[in-house]
Design a protein around this motif. Structure first.
Motif, mmCIF file in Angstrom:
data_model
loop_
_atom_site.group_PDB
_atom_site.id
_atom_site.type_symbol
_atom_site.label_atom_id
_atom_site.label_comp_id
_atom_site.label_asym_id
_atom_site.label_seq_id
_atom_site.Cartn_x
_atom_site.Cartn_y
_atom_site.Cartn_z
ATOM 1 N N LEU A 71 -2.039 10.799 -1.574
ATOM 2 C CA LEU A 71 -3.150 11.046 -0.812
ATOM 3 C C LEU A 71 -4.053 12.582 -0.725
ATOM 4 C CD1 LEU A 71 -2.308 8.704 1.979
ATOM 5 C CD2 LEU A 71 -4.134 8.281 0.425
ATOM 6 N N GLU A 119 -6.305 0.066 7.919
ATOM 7 C CA GLU A 119 -6.900 0.146 6.528
ATOM 8 C C GLU A 119 -5.971 0.088 5.742
ATOM 9 O OE1 GLU A 119 -9.790 0.619 6.236
ATOM 10 O OE2 GLU A 119 -10.674 1.173 8.155
ATOM 11 N N SER A 174 -1.217 15.019 9.065
ATOM 12 C CA SER A 174 -0.753 13.509 9.261
ATOM 13 C C SER A 174 0.393 13.160 8.333
ATOM 14 C CB SER A 174 -2.076 12.438 9.203
ATOM 15 O OG SER A 174 -2.997 13.073 10.121
ATOM 16 N N SER A 204 0.799 -1.262 -0.032
ATOM 17 C CA SER A 204 0.043 -0.092 -0.107
ATOM 18 C C SER A 204 0.901 1.265 -0.127
ATOM 19 C CB SER A 204 -0.906 0.024 1.240
ATOM 20 O OG SER A 204 -1.806 -0.917 1.196
ATOM 21 N N LEU A 205 2.174 1.005 0.645
ATOM 22 C CA LEU A 205 2.798 2.440 1.049
ATOM 23 C C LEU A 205 3.762 2.552 -0.450
ATOM 24 C CD1 LEU A 205 4.038 2.077 4.515
ATOM 25 C CD2 LEU A 205 2.495 3.578 3.580
ATOM 26 N N ASP A 254 -11.862 3.049 -2.672
ATOM 27 C CA ASP A 254 -11.406 2.199 -1.536
ATOM 28 C C ASP A 254 -10.405 2.843 -0.588
ATOM 29 O OD1 ASP A 254 -13.318 0.221 -1.649
ATOM 30 O OD2 ASP A 254 -11.912 -1.184 -2.848
ATOM 31 N N PRO A 312 -5.946 18.534 8.025
ATOM 32 C CA PRO A 312 -5.555 17.474 8.983
ATOM 33 C C PRO A 312 -4.865 15.991 8.180
ATOM 34 C CG PRO A 312 -7.857 17.421 8.835
ATOM 35 C CD PRO A 312 -7.539 18.483 8.475
ATOM 36 N N TRP A 333 -6.705 11.281 13.042
ATOM 37 C CA TRP A 333 -5.260 11.042 13.735
ATOM 38 C C TRP A 333 -4.921 12.767 13.609
ATOM 39 C CZ3 TRP A 333 -0.043 12.011 13.076
ATOM 40 C CH2 TRP A 333 0.822 11.508 13.838
ATOM 41 N N ARG A 339 -7.539 12.996 -1.597
ATOM 42 C CA ARG A 339 -8.379 13.944 -0.559
ATOM 43 C C ARG A 339 -9.125 14.908 -1.476
ATOM 44 N NH1 ARG A 339 -5.206 18.607 1.901
ATOM 45 N NH2 ARG A 339 -5.116 19.097 -0.096
ATOM 46 N N TRP A 390 -6.570 -2.478 2.336
ATOM 47 C CA TRP A 390 -6.530 -2.015 1.059
ATOM 48 C C TRP A 390 -5.369 -2.644 0.248
ATOM 49 C CZ3 TRP A 390 -3.255 0.409 -2.640
ATOM 50 C CH2 TRP A 390 -3.771 1.106 -3.560
ATOM 51 N N ILE A 425 -4.973 3.429 11.223
ATOM 52 C CA ILE A 425 -4.569 3.852 10.027
ATOM 53 C C ILE A 425 -3.761 2.625 9.112
ATOM 54 C CG2 ILE A 425 -2.935 5.368 8.560
ATOM 55 C CD1 ILE A 425 -3.163 7.457 10.740
ATOM 56 N N ASP A 458 5.723 8.857 4.490
ATOM 57 C CA ASP A 458 6.891 8.382 3.534
ATOM 58 C C ASP A 458 6.721 6.850 3.514
ATOM 59 O OD1 ASP A 458 7.794 8.202 6.596
ATOM 60 O OD2 ASP A 458 9.313 7.314 5.356
ATOM 61 N N LYS A 459 7.639 6.378 2.847
ATOM 62 C CA LYS A 459 7.602 4.846 2.743
ATOM 63 C C LYS A 459 8.089 4.082 3.910
ATOM 64 C CE LYS A 459 7.704 5.015 -2.344
ATOM 65 N NZ LYS A 459 6.192 5.492 -2.200
ATOM 66 N N GLU A 465 -9.048 7.863 8.373
ATOM 67 C CA GLU A 465 -8.116 7.648 9.701
ATOM 68 C C GLU A 465 -7.259 8.583 9.714
ATOM 69 O OE1 GLU A 465 -9.040 5.991 11.867
ATOM 70 O OE2 GLU A 465 -10.584 4.281 10.925
ATOM 71 N N LEU A 466 -6.634 9.167 8.705
ATOM 72 C CA LEU A 466 -5.670 10.226 8.614
ATOM 73 C C LEU A 466 -6.256 11.739 9.155
ATOM 74 C CD1 LEU A 466 -3.576 9.560 5.413
ATOM 75 C CD2 LEU A 466 -2.840 9.355 7.405
ATOM 76 N N ILE A 467 -7.578 11.793 8.808
ATOM 77 C CA ILE A 467 -8.250 13.075 9.147
ATOM 78 C C ILE A 467 -8.426 12.969 10.696
ATOM 79 C CG2 ILE A 467 -10.484 14.410 9.297
ATOM 80 C CD1 ILE A 467 -10.951 13.346 6.221
ATOM 81 N N LEU A 506 0.764 4.597 -2.185
ATOM 82 C CA LEU A 506 0.220 5.787 -1.489
ATOM 83 C C LEU A 506 1.433 6.442 -0.530
ATOM 84 C CD1 LEU A 506 -3.156 3.976 -0.318
ATOM 85 C CD2 LEU A 506 -2.698 5.471 -2.323
ATOM 86 N N GLY A 507 2.488 5.963 -0.238
ATOM 87 C CA GLY A 507 3.219 6.340 0.847
ATOM 88 C C GLY A 507 4.491 7.506 0.267
ATOM 89 N N PRO A 545 -11.576 5.155 3.491
ATOM 90 C CA PRO A 545 -11.234 4.902 4.966
ATOM 91 C C PRO A 545 -9.901 5.133 5.416
ATOM 92 C CG PRO A 545 -12.329 2.888 3.613
ATOM 93 C CD PRO A 545 -11.927 3.896 2.847
ATOM 94 N N ILE A 546 -8.772 4.991 4.512
ATOM 95 C CA ILE A 546 -7.307 5.498 4.824
ATOM 96 C C ILE A 546 -7.443 6.823 5.282
ATOM 97 C CG2 ILE A 546 -5.061 5.395 4.003
ATOM 98 C CD1 ILE A 546 -5.413 3.010 2.505
ATOM 99 N N ILE A 547 -8.015 7.853 4.348
ATOM 100 C CA ILE A 547 -7.898 9.427 4.372
ATOM 101 C C ILE A 547 -8.721 9.502 5.918
ATOM 102 C CG2 ILE A 547 -8.606 11.203 3.220
ATOM 103 C CD1 ILE A 547 -8.535 10.095 0.466
#
Lengths: 138, 138
Positions: free
Chosen positions: A25, B96, B15, A15-16, A89, B11, A100, A29, B100, B93, B21-22, A96-98, A19-20, A92-94
DNA sequence: TCTTTGCACTTGCAAATCGCAAGCAAATAT
DNA sequence: ATATTTGCTTGCGATTTGCAAGTGCAAAGA
């Protein structure tokens, strides 16, 4: 065609791999929570991402199947980016980032959204995923 | 002391300033799901992170208050890293990201964990957060 | 006591990536 | 016909990364 290197078979790691980074992201968003869909709109975000980075990330996201690129309905010189199901999909990750970021960093969140996420996270996720799918059909 | 630049008051953005980052989330993954707590253990992960990157990320995570560093109980020449509450709060996070990645990328997840997350995500999050807190007391 | 081993980093350096400014080409607008 | 909008591409200096090697300290072994 952009090819990504997979560092391991761990799902967090894969995933990272996609998206990492600090920008990808934020594009998603903007699509989900700000209804943005064009290159120019993405550039106007508060974080001021560089044009070459934006072009690169959009190409990666398209290559990875998180979004599609099509000529805009109103103008032939414009492109419209829409989320695929794989892109929807990541909502949900976004979310959770909001949560946190809102809890642990000095941030400004739309108060309605934050209340919505805190009282009914799953329902809110479903709602924004539906909204994103509707935009994908527009 | 490591100082992070905040790109905006969103946010999601704040975050990502910390976690985007990776490598950072892989360290936290190892702490939560593999029970790792030392520099040497983090280095042994499948993704093979470089030693300087690991040292840098641990310093950032400590500076940002996601983990604490202490001399190990068994050896004075060893350090033990433990999650704070702020660190424990990133478990959702990571969960999720697991879901994913497992759904959209070719990955290998412990079958028990995946089933657990799919049938009762919230319960699983609470469970792994409790486990992480217990390790922080050890 | 002297040497060796293990652990936690640090350093050096080439290569890759990033941020910023400018340029470019096609489609519209005036 | 000319100017503007839109979506990128290019150049380049600065930063970050990946890789290999080295350093310092504590504990264990001879």
């Amino acid at each position: 065609m952009k090819v990504l290197k997979q560092r391991s078979t761990c799902p967090v790691s894969t995933s990272l791999d996609v998206l990492g980074d600090k920008w990808t992201l934020l594009i998603l968003r903007d699509m989900v929570f700000a209804g943005k869909s064009t290159y120019g709109q993405f550039l106007q975000s508060a974080e001021k991402m560089a044009t070459n980075i934006l072009a690169d990330r959009l190409a990666v996201l398209e290559a990875q199947g998180l979004l599609t690129k099509a000529v805009a309905a109103d103008k032939k010189s414009k492109f419209t980016y829409r989320l695929t199901e794989k892109g929807v999909d990541v909502v949900p990750i976004i979310v959770e980032l909001i949560l946190w970021g809102a809890k642990h960093c000095p941030t400004i969140v739309a108060p309605g959204l934050l209340a919505e996420l805190k009282t009914g996270k799953d329902a809110a996720v479903v709602k924004y995923q539906l909204l994103a799918r509707e935009q994908a059909l527009a």
